[in-house]
Scaffold this motif. Structure first.
Motif, PDB file in Angstrom:
ATOM      1  N   PRO A 134       0.822  -1.219   0.000  1.00 16.29           N
ATOM      2  CA  PRO A 134       0.000   0.000   0.000  1.00 16.29           C
ATOM      3  C   PRO A 134       0.853   1.265   0.000  1.00 16.29           C
ATOM      4  O   PRO A 134       1.833   1.364   0.742  1.00 16.29           O
ATOM      5  CB  PRO A 134      -0.808  -0.119   1.288  1.00 16.29           C
ATOM      6  N   CYS A 135       0.498   2.206  -0.850  1.00 17.81           N
ATOM      7  CA  CYS A 135       1.208   3.477  -0.903  1.00 17.81           C
ATOM      8  C   CYS A 135       0.375   4.495  -1.668  1.00 17.81           C
ATOM      9  O   CYS A 135      -0.559   4.139  -2.392  1.00 17.81           O
ATOM     10  CB  CYS A 135       2.587   3.323  -1.552  1.00 17.81           C
ATOM     11  N   LEU A 136       0.718   5.750  -1.489  1.00 21.82           N
ATOM     12  CA  LEU A 136       0.109   6.827  -2.258  1.00 21.82           C
ATOM     13  C   LEU A 136       1.050   7.144  -3.414  1.00 21.82           C
ATOM     14  O   LEU A 136       2.145   7.661  -3.201  1.00 21.82           O
ATOM     15  CB  LEU A 136      -0.108   8.063  -1.383  1.00 21.82           C
ATOM     16  N   ILE A 137       0.637   6.793  -4.628  1.00 22.30           N
ATOM     17  CA  ILE A 137       1.451   7.034  -5.809  1.00 22.30           C
ATOM     18  C   ILE A 137       1.209   8.458  -6.294  1.00 22.30           C
ATOM     19  O   ILE A 137       0.059   8.875  -6.484  1.00 22.30           O
ATOM     20  CB  ILE A 137       1.132   6.019  -6.918  1.00 22.30           C
TER      21      ILE A 137
ATOM     22  N   PHE B 251       2.554  21.368  -7.206  1.00 20.13           N
ATOM     23  CA  PHE B 251       1.692  20.338  -6.633  1.00 20.13           C
ATOM     24  C   PHE B 251       0.721  20.957  -5.629  1.00 20.13           C
ATOM     25  O   PHE B 251       1.117  21.777  -4.803  1.00 20.13           O
ATOM     26  CB  PHE B 251       2.527  19.275  -5.914  1.00 20.13           C
ATOM     27  N   GLN B 252      -0.531  20.526  -5.702  1.00 18.84           N
ATOM     28  CA  GLN B 252      -1.514  20.868  -4.678  1.00 18.84           C
ATOM     29  C   GLN B 252      -1.338  19.885  -3.521  1.00 18.84           C
ATOM     30  O   GLN B 252      -1.403  18.668  -3.730  1.00 18.84           O
ATOM     31  CB  GLN B 252      -2.930  20.791  -5.247  1.00 18.84           C
ATOM     32  N   PRO B 253      -1.101  20.355  -2.309  1.00 14.98           N
ATOM     33  CA  PRO B 253      -0.698  19.454  -1.220  1.00 14.98           C
ATOM     34  C   PRO B 253      -1.825  18.747  -0.477  1.00 14.98           C
ATOM     35  O   PRO B 253      -1.562  17.841   0.306  1.00 14.98           O
ATOM     36  CB  PRO B 253       0.047  20.388  -0.267  1.00 14.98           C
ATOM     37  N   ARG B 254      -3.092  19.133  -0.726  1.00 11.89           N
ATOM     38  CA  ARG B 254      -4.161  18.665   0.162  1.00 11.89           C
ATOM     39  C   ARG B 254      -4.262  17.147   0.289  1.00 11.89           C
ATOM     40  O   ARG B 254      -4.360  16.616   1.401  1.00 11.89           O
ATOM     41  CB  ARG B 254      -5.503  19.228  -0.313  1.00 11.89           C
ATOM     42  N   LEU B 255      -4.223  16.436  -0.839  1.00  8.19           N
ATOM     43  CA  LEU B 255      -4.445  14.994  -0.785  1.00  8.19           C
ATOM     44  C   LEU B 255      -3.274  14.217  -0.199  1.00  8.19           C
ATOM     45  O   LEU B 255      -3.407  13.024   0.090  1.00  8.19           O
ATOM     46  CB  LEU B 255      -4.793  14.464  -2.177  1.00  8.19           C
ATOM     47  N   PHE B 256      -2.131  14.887   0.003  1.00  5.37           N
ATOM     48  CA  PHE B 256      -1.018  14.230   0.689  1.00  5.37           C
ATOM     49  C   PHE B 256      -1.388  13.933   2.146  1.00  5.37           C
ATOM     50  O   PHE B 256      -0.726  13.137   2.805  1.00  5.37           O
ATOM     51  CB  PHE B 256       0.235  15.109   0.633  1.00  5.37           C
ATOM     52  N   GLY B 257      -2.440  14.581   2.625  1.00  4.08           N
ATOM     53  CA  GLY B 257      -2.923  14.317   3.976  1.00  4.08           C
ATOM     54  C   GLY B 257      -3.340  12.875   4.168  1.00  4.08           C
ATOM     55  O   GLY B 257      -3.275  12.345   5.282  1.00  4.08           O
ATOM     56  N   ALA B 258      -3.748  12.199   3.074  1.00  2.00           N
ATOM     57  CA  ALA B 258      -4.147  10.788   3.192  1.00  2.00           C
ATOM     58  C   ALA B 258      -2.962   9.919   3.568  1.00  2.00           C
ATOM     59  O   ALA B 258      -3.100   8.972   4.355  1.00  2.00           O
ATOM     60  CB  ALA B 258      -4.764  10.313   1.878  1.00  2.00           C
ATOM     61  N   ALA B 259      -1.779  10.225   3.025  1.00  2.00           N
ATOM     62  CA  ALA B 259      -0.578   9.467   3.366  1.00  2.00           C
ATOM     63  C   ALA B 259      -0.149   9.741   4.799  1.00  2.00           C
ATOM     64  O   ALA B 259       0.251   8.827   5.530  1.00  2.00           O
ATOM     65  CB  ALA B 259       0.557   9.815   2.401  1.00  2.00           C
TER      66      ALA B 259
ATOM     67  N   SER C 129       1.224   6.083   5.552  1.00  2.00           N
ATOM     68  CA  SER C 129       1.568   5.305   4.362  1.00  2.00           C
ATOM     69  C   SER C 129       2.679   5.990   3.576  1.00  2.00           C
ATOM     70  O   SER C 129       2.740   7.220   3.512  1.00  2.00           O
ATOM     71  CB  SER C 129       0.337   5.143   3.452  1.00  2.00           C
ATOM     72  N   PRO C 130       3.553   5.232   2.941  1.00  2.00           N
ATOM     73  CA  PRO C 130       4.618   5.839   2.146  1.00  2.00           C
ATOM     74  C   PRO C 130       4.079   6.485   0.871  1.00  2.00           C
ATOM     75  O   PRO C 130       3.027   6.089   0.351  1.00  2.00           O
ATOM     76  CB  PRO C 130       5.532   4.656   1.818  1.00  2.00           C
ATOM     77  N   VAL C 131       4.822   7.455   0.393  1.00  2.00           N
ATOM     78  CA  VAL C 131       4.516   8.116  -0.872  1.00  2.00           C
ATOM     79  C   VAL C 131       5.497   7.595  -1.921  1.00  2.00           C
ATOM     80  O   VAL C 131       6.704   7.580  -1.692  1.00  2.00           O
ATOM     81  CB  VAL C 131       4.631   9.646  -0.744  1.00  2.00           C
ATOM     82  N   GLN C 132       4.965   7.161  -3.060  1.00  2.00           N
ATOM     83  CA  GLN C 132       5.803   6.667  -4.154  1.00  2.00           C
ATOM     84  C   GLN C 132       5.769   7.664  -5.317  1.00  2.00           C
ATOM     85  O   GLN C 132       4.843   7.678  -6.111  1.00  2.00           O
ATOM     86  CB  GLN C 132       5.313   5.304  -4.635  1.00  2.00           C
ATOM     87  N   PRO C 133       6.790   8.548  -5.417  1.00  2.00           N
ATOM     88  CA  PRO C 133       6.825   9.452  -6.569  1.00  2.00           C
ATOM     89  C   PRO C 133       7.137   8.676  -7.848  1.00  2.00           C
ATOM     90  O   PRO C 133       7.975   7.766  -7.846  1.00  2.00           O
ATOM     91  CB  PRO C 133       7.960  10.429  -6.225  1.00  2.00           C
ATOM     92  N   LEU C 134       6.474   9.058  -8.919  1.00  2.00           N
ATOM     93  CA  LEU C 134       6.616   8.351 -10.183  1.00  2.00           C
ATOM     94  C   LEU C 134       6.698   9.391 -11.304  1.00  2.00           C
ATOM     95  O   LEU C 134       5.836  10.262 -11.409  1.00  2.00           O
ATOM     96  CB  LEU C 134       5.416   7.426 -10.377  1.00  2.00           C
TER      97      LEU C 134
END
Length: 258
Positions: A63-66, A152-160, A165-170
């Motif tokens: 599980p991660c936030l891509i 980048f809009q930062p709001r949804l990074f709140g889910a990570a 949960s880790p963030v996976q930059p792609l």
């Protein structure tokens, strides 16, 4: 002739997609998970369009936030055929014929306007991450030409952050056509129909998908700094000249350590 043949195959594949929508929607057991079917369908779509994906680096797995830069509508099938993930999209997509049906069946999260909409979305994505799923966000909010990146809009990074949960930059980079045309970018006044015609006429399209080192949210870290870290990591690949040297060197050390 090439475009006509591919166009016919595309129509048949869209009909197969509608069949998958019915299979998922009408499943009486509720046990069918959409991600594997989404991966299969998008993989076939890329083969029809002759899109060749070059993979750089290693995905995190689990599980991660891509987080990805956004160049084209093709970004979704490119990522979906390599990751078991669900996407975040604008709410209008849900009502579109075919594309909306496919997105709904794939378990897409929608950004809805109005009070509390973002908070509810963050909670929904966070719950999905905690349950072992992954979600993909395009935090630029719109597509760019692929030669640079928007903020980048930062709001949804709140889910990570909320789900630890880790963030996976792609990073996604589309190769130019033989004549130098930036055929991969879906920007400006283009319509989807016009863009599809261009793609169907092309012999092959190459896109490079690069996994950056994962970012693990630190205790007390805010969304803005997490978003900036992900932006820097992707930008170092997409537009390295725009990233300060000290930041890029630090990212290279982190990548080697990972």
């Amino acid at each position: 002739m090439r475009a006509c043949f591919r166009g016919a195959r595309l129509i048949l594949h869209l009909l197969a997609g509608v069949g998958l929508v019915l299979l998922i929607t009408l499943d009486p057991t509720g046990r069918i998970t959409p991600e594997p079917l989404t991966r299969w369908w998008n993989g076939k779509l890329l083969k029809i369009l002759k899109v060749r994906v070059l993979i750089r680096g290693q995905n995190l797995g689990g599980p991660c936030l891509i987080i990805s830069n956004h160049v084209s509508w093709l970004d979704i099938p490119v990522i979906a055929c390599n990751e078991l993930t669900r996407f975040v999209s604008k709410a209008e997509v849900a009502s579109w014929p075919i594309a909306g049906w496919l997105a709904n069946a794939a378990g897409t999260f929608y950004i809805r306007r109005g009070a509390g909409g973002t908070k509810q979305l963050i909670q929904a994505i966070g719950a999905h991450l905690r349950s072992g799923g992954s979600a993909t966000v395009f935090p630029e909010g719109t597509t760019s030409d692929g030669d640079g990146m928007l903020k980048f809009q930062p709001r949804l990074f709140g889910a990570a952050i909320d789900s630890a949960s880790p963030v996976q930059p792609l990073a996604l980079r589309y190769a130019r056509a033989a004549n130098g045309e930036n055929i991969g970018a879906f920007i400006g006044d283009q319509t989807l129909t016009h863009n599809l015609r261009r793609l169907l006429r092309e012999r092959e399209i190459t896109v490079e998908l690069s996994y950056c080192a994962p970012i693990h949210p630190q205790p007390g870290q805010d969304r803005a700094s997490l978003a900036q870290a992900a932006h820097n990591a992707i930008c170092a690949i997409v537009a390295p000249g725009s990233v300060p040297a000290a930041v890029q060197e630090g990212q290279e050390r982190e990548s080697l350590a990972a």
